[in-house]
Design an enzyme around this catalytic site. Structure first.
Site, PDB file in Angstrom:
ATOM      1  N   HIS A 266     -23.797  -8.520 -13.460  1.00 46.49           N
ATOM      2  CA  HIS A 266     -23.314  -9.751 -14.089  1.00 46.49           C
ATOM      3  C   HIS A 266     -22.615  -9.470 -15.420  1.00 46.49           C
ATOM      4  CE1 HIS A 266     -25.347 -11.850 -10.947  1.00 46.49           C
ATOM      5  NE2 HIS A 266     -26.556 -11.527 -11.378  1.00 46.49           N
ATOM      6  N   ASP A 317     -25.146 -10.733  -4.070  1.00 45.19           N
ATOM      7  CA  ASP A 317     -26.275 -11.216  -4.862  1.00 45.19           C
ATOM      8  C   ASP A 317     -27.151 -12.200  -4.090  1.00 45.19           C
ATOM      9  OD1 ASP A 317     -28.010 -11.783  -6.915  1.00 45.19           O
ATOM     10  OD2 ASP A 317     -26.519 -12.622  -8.265  1.00 45.19           O
TER      11      ASP A 317
END
Length: 444
Positions: A266, A317
């Site tokens: 991220h 994810d």
């Protein structure tokens, strides 16, 4: 075992070539010959554009059960997390295997040949270890084998609920108590032909600062990949500053976590100093655009990070969708929205993030390229679907990244073995049913 594949078109790193023969022996590419106008005798034909297999560098397999459920109403990352905990509470080694097998089969259908599984659901209810302390991790390794893809199991240290806080009742299944106990358990995991073992720090809020070095040392001693969720939420940054007087990135740097085998997932909310630290360490950044926008996390500074020296990789994810072509496209298009300019990455650069650099971040430096010596992992994108028909084949890379979806994957080859043929999984005969059944078993 020897096999020859004939790619109608193949992306060879910087260009699309027509008529490419790819010779494979014992799972590795031994020769690549361009300008082969027709399939050699006995060759298997791959119609479309053949790429190196795609690497999904960040996965939480059990989050696949959340698709559709967390789209109801509004909420925040933190309310989404509460729903996620409800699914985690119900998983057993058997149900985790079934869900992961189906999820990894979905990945194979989307052209993914290797997954980085960020694995933190270690123990039974209440935190009681299973008879085999690694039963959950072994279930994931077995699931990947049955789905026909490679896996790097990123065994994750998750020791606290927040800075100075004990795990909550959901998180007791995640925690080994201390980093030393985590390291002892993780050391018992064994690699396999399709599986490698890495490490992960869940986040700076989940591993006390004085135990970060233990995890980093474990990975360094094994020359293993080390992944970490980093600055996904501004609340994490604020809490870290309050607890330690420094950003999460600086905290990781000060405890030896950053380096060329480290991947920061991220990296959404960073300071200029954070970017310099990550780039200076040549740590990979794993961007997960479909999850980051699904959770309203924000758009990370991928352009600045790459300029500072960080390679980029991609992950699905939480599996709001499983489509690495969409992740690649989204990284560029999200940046266009933010900057109101176009052309931050070429299609070739985005494909590199989805292939070679993704594999490297997972410890598979011998994959992600179509060249002699590389693992024979391939994915073929149709160039004649309603999304991809029309452009000249020489623009195949641009067509794949900016028009194709996972539904356009025609073939997936792993180690020279045809796992997906003409859009059909050869090992899991009914992937939608496998997904539906494994998710229904967790409903509560």
């Amino acid at each position: 075992m020897q096999v020859t594949y004939w790619a109608e078109h193949a992306w060879l790193g910087d260009r699309v070539e027509p008529g490419v023969a790819i010779e494979v022996t014992d799972g590795r590419i031994t020769a690549v010959r361009a300008e082969v106008p027709s399939p050699p005798p006995g060759a298997t034909t791959l119609r479309g554009l053949t790429l190196p297999g795609l690497a999904n560098a960040h996965s939480h397999a059990f989050h696949r059960a959340l698709r559709g459920r967390t789209q109801v109403g509004s909420g925040t990352f933190w309310t989404w997390r509460d729903v996620m905990y409800g699914v985690a509470d119900r998983l057993t080694p058997d149900s985790y295997f079934a869900l992961a097998r189906a999820t990894y089969a979905e990945m194979a259908l989307a052209g993914i040949t290797c997954v980085g599984e960020f694995h933190y659901l270690h123990h039974g209810p209440g935190g009681t270890p299973y008879a085999d302390p690694n039963a959950m991790g072994e279930a994931l390794i077995a699931a990947a084998a049955e789905a026909g893809i490679r896996i790097t199991l990123l065994d994750t240290a998750y020791l606290s609920s927040g800075f100075g806080e004990s795990p909550n009742h959901h998180q007791t299944r995640f925690s080994d108590g201390t980093a030393d106990a985590w390291a002892e358990r993780a050391a018992a995991l064994k690699p396999a032909g399709h599986a490698r073992i890495g490490a992960a720090v869940h986040s700076v809020r989940a591993v006390p600062a004085d135990q970060l070095t233990t995890v980093a040392r474990w990975a360094d001693e094994r020359e293993a990949p080390l992944h970490v969720h980093l600055s996904e939420q501004t609340a994490e940054n604020e809490a870290c500053l309050a607890a330690h007087g420094r950003t999460p990135t600086r905290l990781l740097a000060d405890h030896g976590v950053l380096g060329p085998r480290t991947s920061a997932v991220h990296a959404t909310h960073l300071t200029d100093e954070d970017i310099a630290l990550l780039g200076g360490a040549t740590s990979t950044i794993c961007m997960c655009p479909t999850t980051e926008r699904d959770l309203a996390d924000g758009i990370g500074p991928a352009v600045q990070l790459q300029r500072a020296g960080s390679p980029l990789s991609l992950g699905s994810d939480s599996h709001a969708v499983i489509d690495l072509l969409e992740e690649a496209r989204a990284m560029e298009l999200d940046e266009r929205l933010r900057s109101r300019t176009r052309g931050h990455w070429t299609a070739a650069a985005l494909l590199r993030a989805a292939t070679e650099d993704g594999h490297a971040s997972l410890g598979w430096a011998d994959a992600g390229r179509i060249e002699p010596g590389a693992l024979a992992d391939l994915t073929t994108v149709a160039l004649d679907s309603v999304r991809t028909a029309g452009p000249a084949p020489r623009h195949g890379a641009e067509t794949a990244v900016f028009a194709a979806t996972g539904a356009d994957i025609r073939h997936t080859v792993v180690g020279g073995r045809h796992v997906v043929r003409d859009g059909l999984h050869q090992l899991v005969p009914d992937v939608p049913r496998a997904l539906a059944d494994s998710i229904a078993a967790l409903s509560g």
